[in-house]
Design an enzyme around this catalytic site. Sequence first.
Site, PDB file in Angstrom:
ATOM      1  N   LYS A 146       0.863  -1.185   0.000  1.00 52.03           N
ATOM      2  CA  LYS A 146       0.000   0.000   0.000  1.00 52.03           C
ATOM      3  C   LYS A 146       0.896   1.230   0.000  1.00 52.03           C
ATOM      4  O   LYS A 146       1.926   1.248   0.699  1.00 52.03           O
ATOM      5  CB  LYS A 146      -0.895  -0.027   1.243  1.00 52.03           C
ATOM      6  CG  LYS A 146      -1.889   1.108   1.339  1.00 52.03           C
ATOM      7  CD  LYS A 146      -2.812   0.949   2.549  1.00 52.03           C
ATOM      8  CE  LYS A 146      -3.839   2.056   2.660  1.00 52.03           C
ATOM      9  NZ  LYS A 146      -4.759   1.878   3.821  1.00 52.03           N
ATOM     10  N   SER A 184      -9.751   2.027   2.772  1.00 53.82           N
ATOM     11  CA  SER A 184      -8.833   2.767   1.935  1.00 53.82           C
ATOM     12  C   SER A 184      -7.793   1.888   1.232  1.00 53.82           C
ATOM     13  O   SER A 184      -7.190   2.333   0.251  1.00 53.82           O
ATOM     14  CB  SER A 184      -8.102   3.821   2.777  1.00 53.82           C
ATOM     15  OG  SER A 184      -7.274   3.195   3.747  1.00 53.82           O
ATOM     16  N   SER A 201     -10.025  -0.375   7.001  1.00 50.54           N
ATOM     17  CA  SER A 201      -9.421  -0.291   5.661  1.00 50.54           C
ATOM     18  C   SER A 201      -8.706  -1.534   5.154  1.00 50.54           C
ATOM     19  O   SER A 201      -8.341  -1.580   3.984  1.00 50.54           O
ATOM     20  CB  SER A 201      -8.461   0.887   5.595  1.00 50.54           C
ATOM     21  OG  SER A 201      -9.207   2.054   5.401  1.00 50.54           O
TER      22      SER A 201
HETATM   23  N1  GLN Z   1     -13.237   4.462   6.156  1.00 47.02           N
HETATM   24  C1  GLN Z   1     -12.645   4.863   7.403  1.00 47.02           C
HETATM   25  C2  GLN Z   1     -12.206   6.296   7.305  1.00 47.02           C
HETATM   26  O1  GLN Z   1     -12.379   6.882   6.277  1.00 47.02           O
HETATM   27  C3  GLN Z   1     -11.507   3.970   7.761  1.00 47.02           C
HETATM   28  C4  GLN Z   1     -10.291   4.209   6.960  1.00 47.02           C
HETATM   29  C5  GLN Z   1      -9.141   3.378   7.385  1.00 47.02           C
HETATM   30  O2  GLN Z   1      -9.299   2.340   8.045  1.00 47.02           O
HETATM   31  N2  GLN Z   1      -7.959   3.844   7.030  1.00 47.02           N
HETATM   32  O3  GLN Z   1     -11.685   6.861   8.232  1.00 47.02           O
END
Ligand code: GLN
Length: 484
Positions: free
Chosen positions: A76, A151, A175
């Site tokens: 990532k 994400s 995410s």
């Molecule tokens: N969707 C959540 C957010 O936007 C979690 C994102 C994540 O786990 N990095 O904060």
Amino acid sequence: MHEHTLAELSRLLNTGKISSTELTRLYLERAERLNPQLNGYINTTPERALAQAKAADLTILHKNHGPLTGIPIAHKDIFCVDGTRTSCGSKMLDNFIAPYNATVVEKLDAAGMVTLGKTNMDEFAMGSSTETSYYGPTTNPWDTSRVPGGSSGGSASVVAARLAPAATGTDTGGSIRQPAALCGITGLKPTYGLVSRYGMIAFASSLDQGGPMSRTAEDAAMLMNAMVGFDPRDSTSLARPKLDYTAHLSDSLAGVKVGIPKQYFTDDLDTDTANKVQEAIKQFEQAGASLHPVDLPNTHLSIPAYYVIAPAEASSNLSRFDGVRFGYRCQNPVDLLDLYTRSRAEGFGREVKRRIMIGTYVLSAGYFDAYYLKAQKIRRLIRDDFQNALKQVDVIMGPTTPKPAFKLNELIDDPVSMYLSDIFTVSVNLAGLPAISIPAGFSGQLPIGLQIIGDYFSEAKLLNIAHQYQLHTDWHKQTPGGFA
Ligand code: GLN
């Protein structure tokens, strides 16, 4: 060859049936040919990959290798890879060449793995769809008109489409698990503190945790063996006795107590998702596990608490991007204030700005007690709920997401609906617990994920339970049409 799991690739490399160089070329070729449909990779790093593969082949020749030597992986783009752009999906870091490796990268490199490239993500890991990336959205290989989740959507998409045998992800509120569910792969979010955050660009430091994204639980266990470990460079890293996460994969499920929270099966849950998840849970009963209702009464408070705490921490972490020390700087600033404000206004996207504004607001002197302090108290209640439930049962099961993959652009202008994609995942981060998402069926052609949550440091148990399910199902073996 691209259909093999890490465990299978390991055997093939070990017996000389294939070389790491051949394998690396095969994945780089697939990435070049198929990535344009997905935009799962922001970029591949063929030179670095082939150099690592060559070194791995020598190690194997000299019989100096481990189980992961020579196997390719994608990272990532939140993880610093020495000499490689690490953008975090943001214009702010479009020009940032990392001068060092994240600990996770260092450890996987040391295990002999080959880095194929960097995967797309929501900007600074803020999102549930990989649509907020500066590099454009990633698509879901099961239906390219839909999102892969986020994400870590790039990682999920490339693993599902077999453009990498495995990938790294990070999970602040879901995410790893949510994109794993929407793309039909396995994703494990470890206990907070188990995997080092050093060199992993910070979003919300008390919630962020790196982990593996792979086809199978067995593969995730192999990756955990290399990723976990105390790191003095991360002040929240935990020193734990070293475990072999593959050692208990074959344990029987007889006597395992599974908790089913009623709060995870409400009217908001898509009916087909609910049915498929219930069917999956029944299979555990047949394997000897027993099912028990458990209560997680504060589940409905997890999204509001998370969207105070995560932005608060983000607003503080992102203050370092000021146009001076790292990243983007605006053209021709008239004075210092103009340099700061324009660099940040031009460098950050909308969702990141929204979070910074919320975070700054909830931390301001007049509102701190009403929002931030209150959210921290709720965080404790949520943790206590899990602790009470996990006194009665070994693990908790439910859906990973409220519905399968949604359409691109469907939720992008509706942040609250987007935030609700993580309704079943964020509470786990607030409590710091480990959880895994595994493929548990399809709704039409779209994958559905089952989430299994365990007590602190129960990763080996979660992987054992997931592995036993994968021995008796083939959801995780399905390949999206067009990527076979
Ligand atoms: N969707 C959540 C957010 O936007 C979690 C994102 C994540 O786990 N990095 O904060």
